[in-house]
Design a protein around this motif. Structure first.
Motif, PDB file in Angstrom:
ATOM      1  N   TYR A  72       0.844  -1.197   0.000  1.00 54.45           N
ATOM      2  CA  TYR A  72       0.000   0.000   0.000  1.00 54.45           C
ATOM      3  C   TYR A  72       0.879   1.246   0.000  1.00 54.45           C
ATOM      4  O   TYR A  72       1.912   1.299   0.675  1.00 54.45           O
ATOM      5  N   SER A  73       0.437   2.250  -0.729  1.00 52.90           N
ATOM      6  CA  SER A  73       1.208   3.498  -0.768  1.00 52.90           C
ATOM      7  C   SER A  73       1.005   4.326   0.496  1.00 52.90           C
ATOM      8  O   SER A  73       1.893   5.078   0.897  1.00 52.90           O
ATOM      9  N   ARG A  74      -0.164   4.177   1.135  1.00 55.89           N
ATOM     10  CA  ARG A  74      -0.456   4.954   2.344  1.00 55.89           C
ATOM     11  C   ARG A  74      -1.037   4.048   3.421  1.00 55.89           C
ATOM     12  O   ARG A  74      -1.763   3.102   3.120  1.00 55.89           O
ATOM     13  N   GLU A  76      -3.332   4.868   5.420  1.00 55.45           N
ATOM     14  CA  GLU A  76      -4.777   5.066   5.426  1.00 55.45           C
ATOM     15  C   GLU A  76      -5.501   4.099   4.495  1.00 55.45           C
ATOM     16  O   GLU A  76      -6.674   3.756   4.740  1.00 55.45           O
ATOM     17  N   ASP A  77      -4.826   3.658   3.443  1.00 49.90           N
ATOM     18  CA  ASP A  77      -5.475   2.776   2.467  1.00 49.90           C
ATOM     19  C   ASP A  77      -5.767   1.403   3.056  1.00 49.90           C
ATOM     20  O   ASP A  77      -6.872   0.878   2.916  1.00 49.90           O
ATOM     21  N   TYR A  78      -4.765   0.795   3.713  1.00 51.62           N
ATOM     22  CA  TYR A  78      -5.052  -0.528   4.278  1.00 51.62           C
ATOM     23  C   TYR A  78      -5.929  -0.417   5.521  1.00 51.62           C
ATOM     24  O   TYR A  78      -6.730  -1.299   5.801  1.00 51.62           O
ATOM     25  N   GLU A  81      -9.518  -0.532   4.504  1.00 50.42           N
ATOM     26  CA  GLU A  81      -9.969  -1.906   4.259  1.00 50.42           C
ATOM     27  C   GLU A  81     -10.230  -2.634   5.580  1.00 50.42           C
ATOM     28  O   GLU A  81     -11.213  -3.368   5.712  1.00 50.42           O
TER      29      GLU A  81
END
Length: 210
Positions: A72-74, A76-78, A81
């Motif tokens: 993941y680049s950030r 916050e993204d994972y 999820e």
């Protein structure tokens, strides 16, 4: 934060976040099997798919949400999820048990007052990494463990419960580590049970057990 009681619903559902060996996770599993946890462990969240804690979950029949940070680049993204998975499973409480990633407001804000961590010192003394080593090097005669709410800082959340561990003259640091581990295993299931029974009351930094 408004005064409120925490914990309701049946069964009370928890998710455990862990990254390593999972000894505290195993203690929670054992307490659940004995009927003294008062909660159902519905999910393990782990950022290291090969960690021993994952095998502990599989042996216990507990579902896992596994991911790798580098995918993941950030952060916050994972976490988005994870948050969606927790919502889908109706998780009441997040229990951090050796989770080695910093958390963002995506989870911290969503689970304010419903996310706990255990730290191997008597906070606010010796926060951060290697708390046992810090206490040992400082030469204190008493240390212990702390269960606290997570607020986004480094071990800065309101204290829920603490357990004292005395450092004897004959102790080695290895002996102290074992004492700390035993204290963690004693205290953490008890605190989860308090949440499950709705006995936790939060009023700012003051937390009481009814």
């Amino acid at each position: 934060m408004m005064d409120r009681s925490v914990g309701s619903g049946s069964p009370y559902r928890i998710a455990v976040f862990a990254s390593g060996q999972g000894s505290n996770f195993q203690t929670l599993i054992d307490a659940s099997h004995k009927g003294i946890l008062g909660a159902e462990i519905v999910l393990l969240v782990c950022n290291k798919p090969e960690a021993p804690v994952v095998e502990r979950a599989r042996r216990a029949g507990i579902d896992c949400f596994l991911f790798e940070r580098k995918a993941y680049s950030r952060r916050e993204d994972y976490e988005a999820e994870i948050a969606a998975e927790l919502e889908r499973r109706g998780v009441d409480l997040i229990v951090l048990a050796g989770y080695m990633l910093l958390l963002t407001p995506v989870l911290v804000d969503a689970y304010q007052g419903r996310m706990i961590n255990i730290h191997p010192s008597l906070l606010p003394s010796f926060p951060g990494k290697d708390a046992i080593g810090q206490a040992w090097s400082y030469g204190v005669k008493v240390t212990g463990v702390t269960v606290h709410l997570v607020d986004g800082g480094m071990d800065t959340g309101p204290v829920i419960a603490q357990k004292i561990v005395e450092i004897e003259q004959a102790d080695t640091i290895e002996a102290l580590e074992e004492k700390i581990r035993a204290a963690e295993h004693d205290l953490y299931p008890q605190v989860v049970n308090w949440f499950a029974e709705g006995r936790i009351r939060i009023d700012g930094r003051k937390i009481t057990i009814s």
